[in-house]
Design an enzyme around this catalytic site. Structure first.
Site, PDB file in Angstrom:
ATOM      1  N   SER A  78      20.175  -0.190  -8.029  1.00 57.51           N
ATOM      2  CA  SER A  78      20.703   1.199  -7.618  1.00 57.51           C
ATOM      3  C   SER A  78      21.578   1.374  -6.639  1.00 57.51           C
ATOM      4  CB  SER A  78      19.306   2.203  -7.330  1.00 57.51           C
ATOM      5  OG  SER A  78      18.823   1.753  -6.221  1.00 57.51           O
ATOM      6  N   GLY A 123      13.653  11.211   3.711  1.00 62.93           N
ATOM      7  CA  GLY A 123      12.775  10.037   3.138  1.00 62.93           C
ATOM      8  C   GLY A 123      12.877   8.879   3.793  1.00 62.93           C
ATOM      9  N   HIS A 182     -14.098  -7.042  14.694  1.00 63.73           N
ATOM     10  CA  HIS A 182     -13.775  -6.202  15.538  1.00 63.73           C
ATOM     11  C   HIS A 182     -13.565  -6.800  16.979  1.00 63.73           C
ATOM     12  CE1 HIS A 182     -14.655  -2.902  18.478  1.00 63.73           C
ATOM     13  NE2 HIS A 182     -15.600  -3.818  19.239  1.00 63.73           N
TER      14      HIS A 182
END
Length: 467
Positions: free
Chosen positions: A146, A183, A445
């Site tokens: 594109s 965007g 954690h």
């Protein structure tokens, strides 16, 4: 005449990955690229260079927080934009060279020139000097990608009124960058120059930025970027973009009919991208191009010519490099007689601002529109020990699950390392995990990933532990 089992037109992520998979499967493969470097938009003027500049500018931003960590740096911070641009280009060159290495390693023949059809089985390569070469192709894969879109009334002079391509190689930091389009591309490049000292204003036609993503992510990202200094003009339709010398004036109208005028030294037009089929001569091969400019394909990505396929930005669906890669692999395996598949619902989307934004599956708005009963659970990053220790407390994780079955339908997150954390969400949804399944997984954690577990707990009878 050179004959190949597969000829790939375009060497972007979809094209070169497809060529590699074809070669792995024993198919005699060639790839055609019109530019002198391989990698297409993503590697040369898209994903890779923009992430390089985001990384460089992120270091500048981090320096502003050193003092709270007990680190004092004397003197003013000096920004050498050209050195940043040069480093970006080094990363691009190295990555492109890596693609060339992969072509050689997999014995893929590379042709430099413009690929176009003479017929369904003949592809002409037109080289820069005007000479041509004809390839006999048993199968062809169109992977031409594109190009940036614009608006009919905007003149892109590529000096002051620019696209993302030019924004990656500016000679100076803009004083005021007006970004047309809220965007992914506009926000990422807007944040690069915001960090480097530019005033950045974003004009967006929709009522929120990143409008295709879950509204909770849009709201949080807007809040964080405003805190960083970015200005937003949502629900505004651009009326005109006029350049006079070094001044660019952008006029936009809101829904009340009120006109705003923004004056900047640069305007970045980032209103999306369009499929690129220029010069392909698709009609000569019997390949249909739709009214939207896309190559028409069936579920196997087969065009209206049975031996020609198309992938990536040039076909329907999200314009994402990793989507193109998956499609390239699918076509290669289909040609080799295998039965591959792609679950398009599980292709993640990412915005590489900081904090990062990532999502997979259905948004809350989509579930409401479809009338699907769901339950939602969210967990804020500020409640994580790791986030506080790292001074990365902006963001949240939101999990949507089926109200009856508890199957996870969508996972949406904004926060530090979200681009990497989304992979856990994709894996979970690929195996049709329930929210409770995720909630019962042990997460190390302290980590950012604990937010996913806690959001799953929140979606499971609202029993998050740390809020």
């Amino acid at each position: 005449m050179n004959s190949f089992d597969v000829v790939v037109i375009g060497s972007g992520p979809g094209g070169y990955v497809s060529a590699i998979r074809c070669a792995q499967l024993g198919l005699n493969t060639a790839i055609i690229e019109k530019y002198s470097t391989l990698g297409g938009t993503c590697l040369n003027v898209g994903c890779i260079p923009s992430k390089a500049l985001l990384a460089s500018s992120h270091h500048v931003e981090e320096m502003g927080h050193f003092a709270e960590h007990g680190i004092e740096i004397g003197g003013d911070v000096k920004i050498d934009l050209q050195k940043m641009i040069d480093r970006k280009q080094t990363v691009v060159d190295q990555t492109s060279a890596g693609v060339k290495y992969l072509m050689d390693k997999n014995k893929i023949t590379v042709f430099e020139g413009v690929g176009s059809f003479e017929s369904a089985t003949k592809v002409i390569v037109t080289k820069a000097d005007g000479t041509t070469e004809t390839l006999e192709a048993k199968n062809t894969i169109i992977a031409t990608g594109s190009k940036p879109s614009s608006l009919p009334f905007i003149t892109l002079d590529k000096e002051r009124v620019i696209t993302s391509t030019e924004a990656l190689k500016l000679k100076e930091v803009p004083k005021h960058l007006v970004v047309i389009g809220g965007g992914v591309i506009g926000l990422e490049l807007g944040q690069v120059y915001l960090r480097l000292g530019a005033q950045v204003s974003v004009v967006e036609f929709a009522d929120r930025v990143i409008p295709g993503m879950d509204a909770a992510l849009s709201k949080e990202l807007t809040k964080v970027l405003k805190k960083q200094g970015m200005k937003f003009y949502t629900s505004h339709k651009v009326q005109s973009v006029v350049r006079a010398g070094d001044l660019v004036t952008v006029s936009a109208e809101n829904k009340k009919g009120e006109i705003i005028t923004l004056e900047g030294d640069y305007a970045l037009v980032s209103v999306g991208r369009r499929p690129y089929t220029d010069g392909l001569n698709a009609d000569k091969a019997g390949v249909k191009i739709t009214e939207r400019g896309q190559v028409e394909v069936n579920d196997h990505l087969q065009t209206t010519a049975s031996n020609i396929y198309a992938i990536g930005d040039v076909v329907r669906g999200a314009m994402l490099a990793h989507k193109a890669e998956e499609e390239g692999v699918m076509v290669a395996e289909f040609l080799a007689g295998q039965k591959p598949h792609i679950n398009y619902n599980l292709i993640p989307g990412v915005v590489y601002t900081w904090p990062e934004v990532a999502a997979v599956g259905q948004t809350e708005e989509q579930l409401k529109e479809k009338g699907i009963a769901y339950k939602a659970g969210s967990f804020p990053f500020r409640a994580l020990g790791r986030a506080r220790a790292s001074s990365e407390t902006d963001g949240l994780v939101k999990i949507l699950a089926d109200a009856t079955t508890d199957e996870v339908l969508g996972i949406h997150m904004i926060g530090a390392r979200a681009a990497d954390l989304i992979a856990e969400a994709v894996v979970a949804m690929e195996f049709r995990a329930s929210a409770e399944d995720i909630s019962r997984m042990s997460h190390a954690h302290p980590t950012f990933a604990e937010a996913i577990k806690e959001a799953a707990l929140a979606a499971t009878d609202n029993r998050a532990l740390h809020v």
